[in-house]
Design a protein around this motif. Structure first.
Motif, PDB file in Angstrom:
ATOM      1  N   ASP A   7       0.829  -1.208   0.000  1.00 28.08           N
ATOM      2  CA  ASP A   7       0.000   0.000   0.000  1.00 28.08           C
ATOM      3  C   ASP A   7       0.866   1.262   0.000  1.00 28.08           C
ATOM      4  O   ASP A   7       0.546   2.235  -0.680  1.00 28.08           O
ATOM      5  CB  ASP A   7      -0.939   0.014   1.207  1.00 28.08           C
ATOM      6  N   THR A   8       1.952   1.230   0.750  1.00 29.14           N
ATOM      7  CA  THR A   8       2.858   2.377   0.799  1.00 29.14           C
ATOM      8  C   THR A   8       3.493   2.624  -0.559  1.00 29.14           C
ATOM      9  O   THR A   8       3.569   3.765  -1.028  1.00 29.14           O
ATOM     10  CB  THR A   8       3.952   2.157   1.867  1.00 29.14           C
ATOM     11  N   ILE A   9       3.934   1.551  -1.208  1.00 26.26           N
ATOM     12  CA  ILE A   9       4.551   1.678  -2.528  1.00 26.26           C
ATOM     13  C   ILE A   9       3.551   2.223  -3.540  1.00 26.26           C
ATOM     14  O   ILE A   9       3.864   3.134  -4.314  1.00 26.26           O
ATOM     15  CB  ILE A   9       5.139   0.321  -2.987  1.00 26.26           C
ATOM     16  N   ILE A  10       2.342   1.689  -3.520  1.00 20.84           N
ATOM     17  CA  ILE A  10       1.309   2.165  -4.450  1.00 20.84           C
ATOM     18  C   ILE A  10       1.018   3.643  -4.211  1.00 20.84           C
ATOM     19  O   ILE A  10       0.899   4.426  -5.156  1.00 20.84           O
ATOM     20  CB  ILE A  10       0.029   1.314  -4.324  1.00 20.84           C
ATOM     21  N   LYS A  11       0.942   4.031  -2.965  1.00 14.76           N
ATOM     22  CA  LYS A  11       0.677   5.438  -2.631  1.00 14.76           C
ATOM     23  C   LYS A  11       1.804   6.334  -3.140  1.00 14.76           C
ATOM     24  O   LYS A  11       1.547   7.384  -3.733  1.00 14.76           O
ATOM     25  CB  LYS A  11       0.519   5.588  -1.117  1.00 14.76           C
ATOM     26  N   LEU A  12       3.043   5.918  -2.931  1.00 18.00           N
ATOM     27  CA  LEU A  12       4.181   6.716  -3.383  1.00 18.00           C
ATOM     28  C   LEU A  12       4.245   6.810  -4.910  1.00 18.00           C
ATOM     29  O   LEU A  12       4.489   7.877  -5.463  1.00 18.00           O
ATOM     30  CB  LEU A  12       5.487   6.133  -2.836  1.00 18.00           C
ATOM     31  N   VAL A  13       4.009   5.690  -5.567  1.00 20.69           N
ATOM     32  CA  VAL A  13       4.047   5.674  -7.032  1.00 20.69           C
ATOM     33  C   VAL A  13       2.931   6.538  -7.595  1.00 20.69           C
ATOM     34  O   VAL A  13       3.141   7.301  -8.544  1.00 20.69           O
ATOM     35  CB  VAL A  13       3.964   4.228  -7.566  1.00 20.69           C
ATOM     36  N   SER A  14       1.745   6.462  -7.003  1.00 21.53           N
ATOM     37  CA  SER A  14       0.613   7.230  -7.524  1.00 21.53           C
ATOM     38  C   SER A  14       0.835   8.738  -7.371  1.00 21.53           C
ATOM     39  O   SER A  14       0.276   9.513  -8.140  1.00 21.53           O
ATOM     40  CB  SER A  14      -0.684   6.811  -6.829  1.00 21.53           C
ATOM     41  N   GLN A  15       1.665   9.155  -6.430  1.00 17.98           N
ATOM     42  CA  GLN A  15       1.967  10.572  -6.272  1.00 17.98           C
ATOM     43  C   GLN A  15       2.783  11.107  -7.456  1.00 17.98           C
ATOM     44  O   GLN A  15       2.721  12.291  -7.767  1.00 17.98           O
ATOM     45  CB  GLN A  15       2.746  10.821  -4.977  1.00 17.98           C
TER      46      GLN A  15
END
Length: 101
Positions: A91-99
């Motif tokens: 979830d953290t990786i997805i959040k960072l990538v989506s930014q």
């Protein structure tokens, strides 16, 4: 490369120790072993086991190995990420990538 200060390392180490302690307690409870029986079989006092499980004392490597021997678990399982850890990381990786997309 960004350097971490010693406080950040101390926080990470404390979090890792807490995870190890949590997993030891969970394994003991899963097997239905009391703190008293575990302490006797591991050559520790009941107070030591209680202090370890409540985070009042940091277990020594020897104490961890003795507890793992009694619980018949490989010490490596204490350091493996659990499914919730993996999901949290994902979830953290997805959040960072989506930014940045």
């Amino acid at each position: 490369m960004v350097k971490k200060d010693s406080f950040e390392y101390e926080e990470e180490i404390a979090a890792q120790i807490n995870q190890i302690i949590l997993r030891l307690r969970q394994e003991r409870e899963k097997q239905g072993i009391s703190q008293l029986n575990l302490s006797f079989s591991a050559g520790l006092s009941q107070n030591q086991v209680n202090y370890i499980e409540t985070g009042k004392r940091t277990p020594t490597l020897q104490a961890i190995l003795n507890i793992c021997r009694v619980l018949d678990i490989n010490p490596a399982v204490l350091f493996e990420p659990r499914d919730t850890d993996r999901q949290k990381a994902r979830d953290t990786i997805i959040k960072l990538v989506s930014q940045y997309v």
